[in-house]
Write a protein that holds these residues in place. Structure first.
Motif, mmCIF file in Angstrom:
data_model
loop_
_atom_site.group_PDB
_atom_site.id
_atom_site.type_symbol
_atom_site.label_atom_id
_atom_site.label_comp_id
_atom_site.label_asym_id
_atom_site.label_seq_id
_atom_site.Cartn_x
_atom_site.Cartn_y
_atom_site.Cartn_z
ATOM 1 N N LEU A 107 -73.375 0.996 28.803
ATOM 2 C CA LEU A 107 -72.797 0.866 29.857
ATOM 3 C C LEU A 107 -71.727 -0.211 29.971
ATOM 4 O O LEU A 107 -70.671 0.269 30.761
ATOM 5 N N LEU A 108 -71.307 -1.246 29.295
ATOM 6 C CA LEU A 108 -70.173 -2.003 29.141
ATOM 7 C C LEU A 108 -69.183 -1.187 28.539
ATOM 8 O O LEU A 108 -68.089 -1.216 28.992
ATOM 9 N N THR A 109 -69.541 -0.279 27.635
ATOM 10 C CA THR A 109 -68.090 0.505 26.711
ATOM 11 C C THR A 109 -67.894 1.416 27.889
ATOM 12 O O THR A 109 -66.708 1.645 27.822
ATOM 13 N N SER A 110 -68.725 1.900 28.672
ATOM 14 C CA SER A 110 -68.177 2.981 29.616
ATOM 15 C C SER A 110 -67.365 2.273 30.693
ATOM 16 O O SER A 110 -66.665 3.022 31.031
ATOM 17 N N PHE A 111 -67.596 1.142 31.127
ATOM 18 C CA PHE A 111 -66.630 0.571 32.192
ATOM 19 C C PHE A 111 -65.436 0.144 31.454
ATOM 20 O O PHE A 111 -64.227 0.427 31.916
ATOM 21 N N LEU A 112 -65.474 -0.174 30.153
ATOM 22 C CA LEU A 112 -64.248 -0.364 29.502
ATOM 23 C C LEU A 112 -63.320 1.138 29.429
ATOM 24 O O LEU A 112 -62.139 1.105 29.749
ATOM 25 N N ILE A 113 -64.128 2.033 29.112
ATOM 26 C CA ILE A 113 -63.385 3.293 28.865
ATOM 27 C C ILE A 113 -62.710 3.652 30.271
ATOM 28 O O ILE A 113 -61.732 4.114 30.535
ATOM 29 N N LEU A 114 -63.468 3.502 31.546
ATOM 30 C CA LEU A 114 -63.144 3.674 32.747
ATOM 31 C C LEU A 114 -61.583 3.003 33.168
ATOM 32 O O LEU A 114 -61.021 3.601 33.906
ATOM 33 N N ILE A 115 -61.600 1.978 32.768
ATOM 34 C CA ILE A 115 -60.241 1.170 33.191
ATOM 35 C C ILE A 115 -59.265 1.280 32.000
ATOM 36 O O ILE A 115 -58.387 1.503 32.355
ATOM 37 N N ALA A 116 -59.614 1.463 30.921
ATOM 38 C CA ALA A 116 -58.670 1.646 29.818
ATOM 39 C C ALA A 116 -57.873 2.759 29.497
ATOM 40 O O ALA A 116 -56.681 3.091 29.460
ATOM 41 N N PHE A 117 -58.828 3.790 29.529
ATOM 42 C CA PHE A 117 -58.477 5.343 29.157
ATOM 43 C C PHE A 117 -57.395 5.713 30.294
ATOM 44 O O PHE A 117 -56.354 6.475 29.766
ATOM 45 N N PRO A 118 -57.188 5.493 31.424
ATOM 46 C CA PRO A 118 -56.431 5.985 32.402
ATOM 47 C C PRO A 118 -54.932 5.186 32.220
ATOM 48 O O PRO A 118 -54.044 5.798 32.440
ATOM 49 N N VAL A 119 -54.969 4.205 31.618
ATOM 50 C CA VAL A 119 -53.645 3.488 31.319
ATOM 51 C C VAL A 119 -52.958 4.082 30.145
ATOM 52 O O VAL A 119 -51.786 4.324 30.203
ATOM 53 N N LEU A 120 -53.854 4.860 29.073
ATOM 54 C CA LEU A 120 -53.481 5.585 27.943
ATOM 55 C C LEU A 120 -52.782 6.982 28.889
ATOM 56 O O LEU A 120 -51.442 7.357 28.344
ATOM 57 N N THR A 121 -53.329 7.429 29.597
ATOM 58 C CA THR A 121 -52.935 8.565 30.477
ATOM 59 C C THR A 121 -51.439 8.522 31.006
ATOM 60 O O THR A 121 -50.557 9.313 30.935
ATOM 61 N N ILE A 122 -51.316 7.242 31.717
ATOM 62 C CA ILE A 122 -50.165 6.960 32.115
ATOM 63 C C ILE A 122 -49.096 6.798 31.194
ATOM 64 O O ILE A 122 -48.003 7.255 31.339
ATOM 65 N N ALA A 123 -49.218 6.010 30.102
ATOM 66 C CA ALA A 123 -48.382 5.751 29.233
ATOM 67 C C ALA A 123 -47.731 7.094 28.515
ATOM 68 O O ALA A 123 -46.777 7.488 28.301
ATOM 69 N N LEU A 124 -48.961 8.287 28.306
ATOM 70 C CA LEU A 124 -48.664 9.416 27.453
ATOM 71 C C LEU A 124 -47.767 10.146 28.723
ATOM 72 O O LEU A 124 -46.893 11.086 28.549
ATOM 73 N N PHE A 125 -48.206 10.100 30.035
ATOM 74 C CA PHE A 125 -47.306 11.101 30.868
ATOM 75 C C PHE A 125 -46.018 10.581 31.120
ATOM 76 O O PHE A 125 -44.973 11.249 31.150
ATOM 77 N N LEU A 126 -45.778 9.147 31.138
ATOM 78 C CA LEU A 126 -44.267 8.759 30.941
ATOM 79 C C LEU A 126 -43.705 9.077 29.724
ATOM 80 O O LEU A 126 -42.360 9.521 29.844
ATOM 81 N N LEU A 127 -44.331 9.092 28.700
ATOM 82 C CA LEU A 127 -43.695 9.611 27.178
ATOM 83 C C LEU A 127 -43.472 11.180 27.644
ATOM 84 O O LEU A 127 -42.330 11.571 27.057
ATOM 85 N N THR A 128 -44.007 11.738 28.333
ATOM 86 C CA THR A 128 -43.900 13.081 28.182
ATOM 87 C C THR A 128 -42.703 13.562 29.321
ATOM 88 O O THR A 128 -41.710 14.179 28.830
ATOM 89 N N PHE A 129 -42.351 12.585 30.286
ATOM 90 C CA PHE A 129 -41.251 12.912 31.070
ATOM 91 C C PHE A 129 -40.147 12.568 30.223
ATOM 92 O O PHE A 129 -38.922 13.228 30.292
ATOM 93 N N ASP A 130 -40.296 11.249 29.441
ATOM 94 C CA ASP A 130 -39.050 10.914 28.695
ATOM 95 C C ASP A 130 -38.844 11.855 27.778
ATOM 96 O O ASP A 130 -37.340 12.313 27.287
ATOM 97 N N ARG A 131 -39.570 12.707 27.131
ATOM 98 C CA ARG A 131 -39.546 13.678 25.980
ATOM 99 C C ARG A 131 -38.780 15.165 26.753
ATOM 100 O O ARG A 131 -38.101 15.600 25.779
ATOM 101 N N LEU A 132 -39.339 15.387 27.800
ATOM 102 C CA LEU A 132 -39.024 16.870 28.202
ATOM 103 C C LEU A 132 -38.247 16.891 29.286
ATOM 104 O O LEU A 132 -37.505 17.774 29.624
ATOM 105 N N TYR A 133 -38.076 15.765 30.123
ATOM 106 C CA TYR A 133 -37.377 16.002 31.335
ATOM 107 C C TYR A 133 -36.276 14.967 31.427
ATOM 108 O O TYR A 133 -35.613 14.898 32.573
ATOM 109 N N GLY A 134 -35.774 14.384 30.444
ATOM 110 C CA GLY A 134 -34.908 13.380 30.448
ATOM 111 C C GLY A 134 -34.936 12.104 31.064
ATOM 112 O O GLY A 134 -33.881 11.442 31.423
#
Length: 588
Positions: free
Chosen positions: A227-254
């Motif tokens: 249960l507590l791990t699932s709450f950590l995932i729910l908060i932490a993984f979207p932050v990784l998603t944001i970081a990788l989205f921004l990195l995608t834009f830096d890599r592909l769209y200048g």
């Protein structure tokens, strides 16, 4: 700059998807036509938590072999000074340690634990399945899709090469211009989405589908950890998603989120470690739950200090979000920030120490049975304490200038991840294997696996502490005789191959068990929790009628009194109760 686009999607990713879909369609057609494979076909279509959990574990073991081979390549390259075993060209070593780290974190440790959650948690709380079975299947296939996208890069000679953290600006197209790190980004995004769905499923299941009478204060510790791990995932993984989205834009769209005049690589480090350090606890907290249940069962005692154990897990999860910048002591955040994060990092040792002492007190005066799951639990305690001590050393910001980016950090990280997560996963697999297959793995081969793995582990990573203190930096493909770290590296390489050899006993054990042993009854370990009340392997809808839980370890105390657990006519609770929907169906 590498930006081949088809409909604004990188062409290498489209090629990967096409190949995967073609291979998948051929495989699906072959399985459908070939009547000799009904079991495989059944698993591919299943929504049952046990079967999905088993598939998570099977694929995690497959990727464990893949990541382990990478590790053996790394150790072979570093066995002797000035070696050129794996340096066919300058980037190959970067690829092998990137794929090793990424596979082990995202495609081995995570699915091993999620697989065990799928197998055990519903049974431990008295639920017939997860709250959203179809979402559970979707989560698994998203994980597999992301894993295959990442690993297909190898076959296109374009494996990711910026490290498992993919630090900017190295991971931007300015410094890594090929398609390599596109596979990293898209693979992690896809598998991470499946992990987020799983966390939602686990939270709803634990809150809504517990058996009648099973209050939160009566749950076993593995569901609490889940249960507590699932709450950590729910908060932490979207932050990784944001970081990788921004990195995608830096890599592909200048864009310039992490490079150029407007951006900064420090922004990426903050985003990654706001995810990355809770991720460490996402990987270790479920293992704590596994060890708690295993130690309690094989000590034949209730877990010592149940309430303090739950509070300790919660505190570890909370503090896990307050320590991320200890990975950044050397980037120049200033003395105030370094001091704050050093203190919060040291504080995590307190709830962790509580758990260690509670496990020891659980075993004290217990009738201990040394079975393979208990062996892994016993091996975990001193190993993890060693990793925790080096973690406190790294928490000293001034000293971290000496330790940072050396093999001392590599050793510390592996002492916590392998010494905690992987030993916990092995303990859980041996422990719940009867619930997955109906059979108990061979005890003698399990002991060979344990001792070879544990001895090989300490031979591999203990010398790396001293190599790091002698100045050996991480992520380097060679060193010189004058560096005086040859003997340490050579011993480390021997240990790595010993760990690899231990896995041969696992595969032989699986073969021997399924060929030569009979199925066991519902309760082969004389367990304490509800999963041991149902058949092995656990059937679909195992609780009929539903048990009523009157206290912690209710099944154990019912056995002591030679009684059966009381039952309840109406199971507590799906989001829409059966008695509520039945009149509507009849009226329709």
């Amino acid at each position: 700059m590498y930006v081949p686009l088809i409909g604004e999607v990188p062409s290498d990713i489209i090629v990967s998807w096409i190949v995967m879909m073609i291979l998948g369609s051929f495989l699906l057609r072959w399985i459908t036509v070939n009547k000799k494979w009904p079991l495989l076909w059944g698993y591919m279509r299943t929504t049952h938590h046990r079967k999905i959990g088993t598939m998570y574990i099977l694929f995690a073991v497959l990727f464990f072999v893949r990541g382990g081979i990478d590790a053996l390549f790394i150790r072979t390259q570093l066995a002797v000074p000035e070696n050129d075993f794996w340096v066919f060209q300058s980037d190959k070593y970067n690829e092998v340690f990137t794929t090793h780290g990424t596979v082990m974190i995202f495609f081995v440790a995570m699915p091993l634990l999620i697989g065990l959650m799928n197998v055990a948690v519903p049974l431990q709380i008295g639920a017939n399945d997860l709250a959203f079975p179809y979402l559970n299947a979707v989560s698994f296939w998203l994980f597999i899709s992301g894993a295959f996208i990442f690993n297909m890069a190898f076959f296109f000679n374009a494996a990711p090469n910026a490290g498992w953290t993919a630090y900017a600006p190295l991971s931007t197209d300015t410094f890594t211009t090929g398609p390599n790190n596109n596979y990293y980004i898209f693979g992690l995004q896809l598998s991470g989405l499946g992990t987020i769905f799983t966390s939602i499923n686990m939270i709803v299941t634990i809150f809504r589908l517990r058996a009648p009478g099973m209050k939160m204060t009566r749950m076993p510790l593995f569901p609490w950890a889940t249960l507590l791990t699932s709450f950590l995932i729910l908060i932490a993984f979207p932050v990784l998603t944001i970081a990788l989205f921004l990195l995608t834009f830096d890599r592909l769209y200048g864009t310039s989120f992490f490079i150029g005049e407007l951006g900064s690589p420090i922004y990426y480090q903050h985003l990654f470690w706001i995810f990355g350090h809770p991720e460490v606890y996402i990987l270790i907290i479920p293992a704590f739950g596994i060890f708690s249940d295993v130690i309690s069962t094989f000590s034949r005692k209730r877990i010592y200090g149940y309430t303090s154990m739950v509070i300790a897990i919660a505190l570890i999860g909370l503090l896990g979000f307050m320590v991320w910048a200890h990975h950044m002591f050397t980037v120049g955040l200033g003395p105030l920030a370094n001091s704050v994060f050093a203190i919060t990092t040291m504080l995590i040792a307190v709830p962790t120490g509580i758990k260690i002492f509670n496990w020891l007190f659980t075993m004290r005066h217990g009738a201990i049975k040394i079975k393979t799951p208990m062996l892994f639990s016993l091996g975990f305690i001193p190993t993890f304490v060693m990793g925790g001590v080096t973690g406190v050393m790294l928490a000293v910001a001034a000293a971290d200038y000496q330790y940072h980016d050396t093999y001392f950090v590599v050793a510390h990280f592996h002492y916590t991840m392998i010494g905690g997560t992987i030993l916990g996963a092995f303990a859980g697999i041996y422990y719940w294997y009867p619930k997955m297959t109906g059979k108990v793995l061979d005890e003698k081969l399990g002991r060979w696996h344990f001792w070879l793995f544990l001895i090989g582990f300490h031979l591999t990573f203990l010398p790396q502490h001293f190599a790091g203190l002698n100045g050996m930096p991480r992520r380097v493909y060679t060193y010189t005789w004058e560096d005086n770290v040859f003997l340490l590296n050579f011993i480390s390489t021997i240990g790595a191959f010993l760990m690899g050899a231990s896995m041969l006993f696992v595969f032989w054990n699986l073969y021997k068990t399924h060929r030569l042993t009979d199925k066991v009854d519902a309760d082969p370990w004389d367990g304490r929790t509800l999963e041991w009340t149902v058949d092995s392997p656990s059937p679909e809808h195992p609780f009929n009628p539903m048990p009523r839980v009157n206290g912690l370890d209710a099944f154990w105390y019912a056995k002591v009194k030679k009684e059966r657990l009381p039952t309840a006519e109406n199971p507590r609770p799906s989001p829409i109760a059966v008695e509520t929907i039945q009149p509507i169906l009849l009226a329709g």
